[in-house]
Design an enzyme around this catalytic site. Structure first.
Site, PDB file in Angstrom:
ATOM      1  N   ASP A  35       0.804  -1.226   0.000  1.00  0.00           N
ATOM      2  CA  ASP A  35       0.000   0.000   0.000  1.00  0.00           C
ATOM      3  C   ASP A  35       0.835   1.272   0.000  1.00  0.00           C
ATOM      4  O   ASP A  35       0.287   2.367  -0.010  1.00  0.00           O
ATOM      5  CB  ASP A  35      -0.985  -0.005   1.176  1.00  0.00           C
ATOM      6  CG  ASP A  35      -0.292  -0.113   2.533  1.00  0.00           C
ATOM      7  OD1 ASP A  35       0.947   0.039   2.600  1.00  0.00           O
ATOM      8  OD2 ASP A  35      -1.003  -0.359   3.531  1.00  0.00           O
ATOM      9  N   ASP A 147       0.333 -10.921   6.142  1.00  0.00           N
ATOM     10  CA  ASP A 147      -0.022 -10.203   4.923  1.00  0.00           C
ATOM     11  C   ASP A 147       1.310  -9.830   4.266  1.00  0.00           C
ATOM     12  O   ASP A 147       1.991  -8.886   4.695  1.00  0.00           O
ATOM     13  CB  ASP A 147      -0.846  -8.959   5.314  1.00  0.00           C
ATOM     14  CG  ASP A 147      -1.642  -8.385   4.161  1.00  0.00           C
ATOM     15  OD1 ASP A 147      -1.713  -9.016   3.088  1.00  0.00           O
ATOM     16  OD2 ASP A 147      -2.188  -7.274   4.336  1.00  0.00           O
TER      17      ASP A 147
END
Ligand SMILES: *[C@@H]1O[C@H](CO)[C@@H](O)[C@H](O)[C@H]1NC(C)=O
Length: 252
Positions: A35, A147
Site C-alpha cells: 500500500d 499479509d
C-alpha cells in the site's frame, strides 16, 4: 523427576524458547499487499528497544526522522514504505521478505521487527520457506495472519501508492489481490519491479497459500535493509554438547 540426559538435550531448545518468552509458532494464513504506507512498526518504541523500521520519502530515499514523520496514507503525510522492503529469492527454496502480521494472543510490542519462518503447506509453493520480518499490522488481519508485502499485491484498505508513484486511484490491479500477470509488472516503477516479478517467479503466482510458522532469529540480510532489530531477538544457538545442559541434580 527422572530424565535421562538424552531427553534433556532434546528439550533444551524448547526450554530456551520458553525462557526468552518468545518463539511463537503455529499454523497461519497469508494474503498479500503493497500500500506504500509507512508501516506501523516505523513508529518509535515499537520494537523493544531497537530502531523502528526505516521509512522513505516520496522519492524512495530513507528519511532521517522517519520515526516521527506522518504516514503518506494520512493527509499531509510524507513517510512511505521503502521499496527495498520487497521480497527476494535467496535460492530456489528460501526467500526473504516482510509482512504485516497479527499473531494470536500477542501484540505489536512482541512482534514488531521479529522474524518468522513461514513454510508453505499448500499451493504452487508448497514446501518452500519464506522468512519474513514483521513491519506492520492491520486492523483487518485475523489471528496468525501474515499479509506479505509484495509490490503489486493490492493496496487493501489504505493507498499511498497514488501519491508516491502516481498509481491508479485503487492502486495497481485490484484493490485486494492487485495485478494478475507477470507482464503487468513491466510498467511498474523501476524500484518495485524486482519485487513484483518475484511473485510470479519464486512465488509461482501462488494465491494466499497456507503456512506453518515459527519465530526465528532475524537474518542480518533482512535487518540491514529494514534498519530494525529487536533488542531481545530470539536465541538462535543450537546447543552442542553436555556443557550447555542445565546442571543435573536428580538421582540417577
Ligand atoms: C538456501 O538458502 C538457505 C538460507 O541461506 C540455506 O539454509 C539452504 O541450505 C539453501 N538451499 C539450497 C538448496 O541451496
Amino acid at each position: 523427576m527422572h530424565l535421562p540426559l538424552s531427553t534433556l538435550v532434546a528439550i533444551l531448545p524448547f526450554f530456551l524458547d520458553t525462557v526468552s518468552g518468545q518463539g511463537s509458532s503455529g499454523t497461519g494464513k497469508t494474503t498479500r499487499y503493497w500500500d506504500c504506507c509507512k508501516p506501523s512498526c516505523g513508529w518509535p518504541k515499537k520494537s523493544n528497544g531497537g530502531n523502528q523500521v526505516q521509512t522513505c520519502d516520496k522519492n524512495d530515499r530513507v528519511l532521517n526522522d522517519g520515526g516521527n514523520t506522518k504516514s503518506g496514507c494520512d493527509s499531509g503525510g510524507s513517510a512511505f514504505m521503502c521499496s527495498n522492503q520487497s521480497p527476494w529469492a535467496v535460492n530456489e527454496t528460501v526467500a526473504y521478505g516482510w509482512a504485516a502480521v497479527n499473531i494470536a494472543n500477542s501484540n505489536e510490542a512482541a512482534w514488531c521487527c521479529a522474524c518468522y519462518e513461514l513454510t508453505f503447506t499448500g499451493g504452487a509453493v508448497q514446501g518452500k520457506k519464506l522468512i519474513v520480518q514483521a513491519t506492520n499490522t492491520g486492523g483487518d488481519l485475523g489471528n496468525n495472519h501474515f499479509d506479505l508485502a509484495i509490490p503489486g499485491g493490492g493496496v487493501g484498505i489504505f493507498n499511498a501508492c497514488t501519491s508516491q508513484y502516481g498509481a491508479p486511484s485503487n492502486g495497481w490491479g485490484e484493490r485486494y489481490g492487485g495485478i494478475k500477470s507477470r507482464s503487468d509488472c513491466d510498467s511498474f516503477p523501476q524500484a518495485l519491479k524486482a519485487g513484483c516479478y518475484w511473485r510470479f517467479d519464486w512465488f509461482k503466482g501462488a494465491d494466499n497459500p497456507p503456512v506453518t510458522f515459527k519465530q526465528v532469529a532475524c537474518p542480518a540480510a533482512i535487518t540491514a535493509k529494514s534498519g530494525c532489530k529487536r533488542s531481545n531477538d530470539v536465541i538462535n544457538e543450537t546447543p552442542t554438547g553436555p556443557s550447555s545442559v542445565p546442571t543435573w541434580t536428580g538421582t540417577p
